[in-house]
Design a protein around this motif. Structure first.
Motif, short mmCIF file in Angstrom:
data_model
loop_
_atom_site.label_atom_id
_atom_site.label_comp_id
_atom_site.label_asym_id
_atom_site.label_seq_id
_atom_site.Cartn_x
_atom_site.Cartn_y
_atom_site.Cartn_z
N PRO A 53 0.80 -1.23 0.00
CA PRO A 53 0.00 0.00 0.00
C PRO A 53 0.84 1.28 0.00
O PRO A 53 0.84 2.06 0.96
CB PRO A 53 -0.80 -0.13 1.30
CG PRO A 53 0.13 -0.85 2.22
CD PRO A 53 0.88 -1.83 1.34
N HIS A 54 1.55 1.54 -1.08
CA HIS A 54 2.43 2.71 -1.16
C HIS A 54 1.74 4.03 -0.81
O HIS A 54 2.32 4.83 -0.06
CB HIS A 54 3.11 2.80 -2.53
CG HIS A 54 4.06 1.68 -2.76
ND1 HIS A 54 5.31 1.63 -2.17
CD2 HIS A 54 3.96 0.55 -3.52
CE1 HIS A 54 5.93 0.53 -2.55
NE2 HIS A 54 5.14 -0.14 -3.37
N PRO A 55 0.53 4.32 -1.30
CA PRO A 55 -0.11 5.60 -0.93
C PRO A 55 -0.37 5.71 0.58
O PRO A 55 -0.33 6.81 1.13
CB PRO A 55 -1.43 5.59 -1.71
CG PRO A 55 -1.20 4.66 -2.84
CD PRO A 55 -0.26 3.61 -2.30
N LEU A 56 -0.62 4.60 1.24
CA LEU A 56 -0.88 4.63 2.68
C LEU A 56 0.36 5.06 3.46
O LEU A 56 0.24 5.72 4.49
CB LEU A 56 -1.34 3.24 3.15
CG LEU A 56 -1.57 3.07 4.65
CD1 LEU A 56 -2.71 3.98 5.13
CD2 LEU A 56 -1.86 1.62 4.97
N TYR A 57 1.54 4.73 2.98
CA TYR A 57 2.76 5.07 3.70
C TYR A 57 2.88 6.58 3.93
O TYR A 57 3.30 7.01 5.00
CB TYR A 57 4.00 4.56 2.96
CG TYR A 57 4.08 3.06 2.83
CD1 TYR A 57 3.49 2.21 3.76
CD2 TYR A 57 4.76 2.48 1.77
CE1 TYR A 57 3.57 0.83 3.64
CE2 TYR A 57 4.85 1.10 1.64
CZ TYR A 57 4.26 0.29 2.57
OH TYR A 57 4.34 -1.07 2.45
N ARG A 58 2.53 7.37 2.94
CA ARG A 58 2.59 8.84 3.10
C ARG A 58 1.62 9.32 4.16
O ARG A 58 1.93 10.21 4.95
CB ARG A 58 2.32 9.53 1.76
CG ARG A 58 3.44 9.34 0.75
CD ARG A 58 3.23 10.18 -0.49
NE ARG A 58 2.00 9.84 -1.22
CZ ARG A 58 1.93 8.89 -2.15
NH1 ARG A 58 2.98 8.19 -2.46
NH2 ARG A 58 0.79 8.67 -2.76
N VAL A 59 0.43 8.73 4.20
CA VAL A 59 -0.57 9.10 5.20
C VAL A 59 -0.07 8.72 6.60
O VAL A 59 -0.17 9.51 7.54
CB VAL A 59 -1.92 8.43 4.90
CG1 VAL A 59 -2.92 8.71 6.01
CG2 VAL A 59 -2.46 8.90 3.56
#
Length: 90
Positions: A53-59
Motif C-alpha cells: 500500500p504505497h499511498p498509505l505510507y505517506r498518510v
C-alpha cells in the motif's frame, strides 16, 4: 505474575487484525484509517492486504505512525502499524 507489555517494543504490543484482501480501492485505505482512529496506546494494527500500500505510507508518515511491511509468501502483504506513545516520544 503476568509480564507487562514491553513499552519500548511495538512488535510485542497487542495487535488488532484487519484483513482487507479482495476489497477494491479506496476501501482498504478507508478501513485501515478507521481502525487507526480506535487504536489504543501501545497497541498495533496488523493488516493483511493484497498489494503493497504505497499511498498509505505517506498518510501514516503524516500522522506519525510507524509501520513494518512483509510479504507473506502467498502474494499478499502483512503490514504492522503502530504509533509511538507520547510518553516515549522524545
Amino acid at each position: 505474575m503476568k509480564n507487562p507489555i514491553p513499552a519500548d517494543d511495538p512488535l510485542q504490543w497487542p495487535a488488532t487484525l484487519l484483513d482487507v484482501g479482495g476489497l477494491e480501492a479506496p476501501e482498504p485505505m478507508v478501513r485501515i484509517l478507521e481502525a487507526l482512529d480506535t487504536l489504543p496506546e501501545r497497541g498495533s494494527l496488523r493488516v493483511l492486504i493484497d498489494r503493497e500500500p504505497h499511498p498509505l505510507y505517506r498518510v501514516l508518515e503524516r500522522y506519525e505512525f510507524r509501520h513494518r511491511t512483509c510479504p507473506t509468501g502467498d502474494g499478499r502483504y502483512e503490514l504492522l502499524i503502530w504509533q509511538v506513545p507520547l510518553s516515549s516520544a522524545a
